[in-house]
Design a protein around this motif. Structure first.
Motif, PDB file in Angstrom:
ATOM      1  N   ALA A 154       0.936  -1.083  -0.073  1.00  0.00           N
ATOM      2  CA  ALA A 154      -0.183  -0.052  -0.171  1.00  0.00           C
ATOM      3  C   ALA A 154       0.706   1.229  -0.107  1.00  0.00           C
ATOM      4  O   ALA A 154       0.262   2.238  -0.541  1.00  0.00           O
ATOM      5  CB  ALA A 154      -0.919  -0.107   1.090  1.00  0.00           C
ATOM      6  N   LEU A 155       2.026   1.184   0.649  1.00  0.00           N
ATOM      7  CA  LEU A 155       3.030   2.330   0.566  1.00  0.00           C
ATOM      8  C   LEU A 155       3.726   2.463  -0.716  1.00  0.00           C
ATOM      9  O   LEU A 155       4.339   3.355  -0.837  1.00  0.00           O
ATOM     10  CB  LEU A 155       3.909   2.114   1.845  1.00  0.00           C
ATOM     11  CG  LEU A 155       3.482   2.523   3.082  1.00  0.00           C
ATOM     12  CD1 LEU A 155       4.562   2.083   4.260  1.00  0.00           C
ATOM     13  CD2 LEU A 155       3.292   4.162   3.256  1.00  0.00           C
ATOM     14  N   GLY A 156       3.591   1.593  -1.514  1.00  0.00           N
ATOM     15  CA  GLY A 156       4.215   1.766  -2.857  1.00  0.00           C
ATOM     16  C   GLY A 156       5.647   0.887  -3.025  1.00  0.00           C
ATOM     17  O   GLY A 156       6.340   1.423  -3.891  1.00  0.00           O
ATOM     18  N   LEU A 157       5.904   0.237  -1.934  1.00  0.00           N
ATOM     19  CA  LEU A 157       7.135  -0.343  -1.766  1.00  0.00           C
ATOM     20  C   LEU A 157       7.124  -1.884  -2.093  1.00  0.00           C
ATOM     21  O   LEU A 157       6.469  -2.703  -1.588  1.00  0.00           O
ATOM     22  CB  LEU A 157       7.787  -0.242  -0.344  1.00  0.00           C
ATOM     23  CG  LEU A 157       7.756   1.232   0.173  1.00  0.00           C
ATOM     24  CD1 LEU A 157       8.143   1.292   1.714  1.00  0.00           C
ATOM     25  CD2 LEU A 157       8.811   2.129  -0.683  1.00  0.00           C
ATOM     26  N   ARG A 158       8.098  -2.272  -2.999  1.00  0.00           N
ATOM     27  CA  ARG A 158       8.188  -3.688  -3.686  1.00  0.00           C
ATOM     28  C   ARG A 158       9.382  -4.276  -3.393  1.00  0.00           C
ATOM     29  O   ARG A 158       9.787  -5.444  -3.310  1.00  0.00           O
ATOM     30  CB  ARG A 158       7.853  -3.702  -5.064  1.00  0.00           C
ATOM     31  CG  ARG A 158       6.250  -3.165  -5.312  1.00  0.00           C
ATOM     32  CD  ARG A 158       5.856  -3.352  -6.764  1.00  0.00           C
ATOM     33  NE  ARG A 158       6.683  -2.744  -7.733  1.00  0.00           N
ATOM     34  CZ  ARG A 158       7.503  -3.183  -8.634  1.00  0.00           C
ATOM     35  NH1 ARG A 158       7.351  -4.464  -8.928  1.00  0.00           N
ATOM     36  NH2 ARG A 158       8.450  -2.446  -9.399  1.00  0.00           N
ATOM     37  N   LYS A 159      10.699  -3.513  -3.530  1.00  0.00           N
ATOM     38  CA  LYS A 159      12.075  -3.772  -3.479  1.00  0.00           C
ATOM     39  C   LYS A 159      12.702  -3.282  -2.268  1.00  0.00           C
ATOM     40  O   LYS A 159      12.494  -2.020  -2.146  1.00  0.00           O
ATOM     41  CB  LYS A 159      12.443  -3.611  -4.737  1.00  0.00           C
ATOM     42  CG  LYS A 159      11.972  -4.142  -5.822  1.00  0.00           C
ATOM     43  CD  LYS A 159      12.654  -3.737  -7.272  1.00  0.00           C
ATOM     44  CE  LYS A 159      11.958  -4.353  -8.387  1.00  0.00           C
ATOM     45  NZ  LYS A 159      12.665  -4.211  -9.544  1.00  0.00           N
ATOM     46  N   ILE A 160      13.678  -3.568  -1.904  1.00  0.00           N
ATOM     47  CA  ILE A 160      14.813  -3.155  -0.802  1.00  0.00           C
ATOM     48  C   ILE A 160      15.367  -1.811  -1.454  1.00  0.00           C
ATOM     49  O   ILE A 160      15.702  -2.053  -2.589  1.00  0.00           O
ATOM     50  CB  ILE A 160      15.716  -4.147  -0.606  1.00  0.00           C
ATOM     51  CG1 ILE A 160      14.991  -5.378   0.343  1.00  0.00           C
ATOM     52  CG2 ILE A 160      16.801  -3.545   0.356  1.00  0.00           C
ATOM     53  CD1 ILE A 160      15.840  -6.341   0.977  1.00  0.00           C
ATOM     54  N   ARG A 161      15.534  -0.922  -0.838  1.00  0.00           N
ATOM     55  CA  ARG A 161      16.215   0.500  -1.411  1.00  0.00           C
ATOM     56  C   ARG A 161      15.118   1.212  -2.404  1.00  0.00           C
ATOM     57  O   ARG A 161      15.401   2.198  -2.621  1.00  0.00           O
ATOM     58  CB  ARG A 161      17.477   0.242  -1.728  1.00  0.00           C
ATOM     59  CG  ARG A 161      18.484  -0.203  -0.989  1.00  0.00           C
ATOM     60  CD  ARG A 161      19.844  -0.274  -1.652  1.00  0.00           C
ATOM     61  NE  ARG A 161      20.099  -1.102  -2.405  1.00  0.00           N
ATOM     62  CZ  ARG A 161      20.410  -2.427  -2.582  1.00  0.00           C
ATOM     63  NH1 ARG A 161      20.386  -2.932  -1.186  1.00  0.00           N
ATOM     64  NH2 ARG A 161      20.547  -3.145  -3.402  1.00  0.00           N
TER      65      ARG A 161
END
Length: 63
Positions: free
Chosen positions: A27-34
């Motif tokens: 939901a925050l739009g984060l899929r990958k590290i960094r």
């Protein structure tokens, strides 16, 4: 608080985490590290960040 922005960066993997934590990262739009996303500084976003506080870092930016 409305004139502030938050830069949320994922620093750890969600693998092995609870389902609500994985869904909050999505939901925050984060899929990958960094990977980073910019969000307005609201209580709703702060609550989402609190759910995954061990997986992300947060920077406050004046807009």
């Amino acid at each position: 608080m409305a004139d502030k922005k938050l830069i949320v960066t994922q620093v750890k993997s969600a693998i092995g985490g609870q389902r609500n934590q994985r869904e909050t990262l999505k939901a925050l739009g984060l899929r990958k590290i960094r990977q980073s996303q910019e969000w307005p500084d609201t209580t709703q976003v702060r609550g989402m960040i609190n759910t995954v506080r061990h997986l992300v870092t947060v920077e406050e930016v004046k807009s």
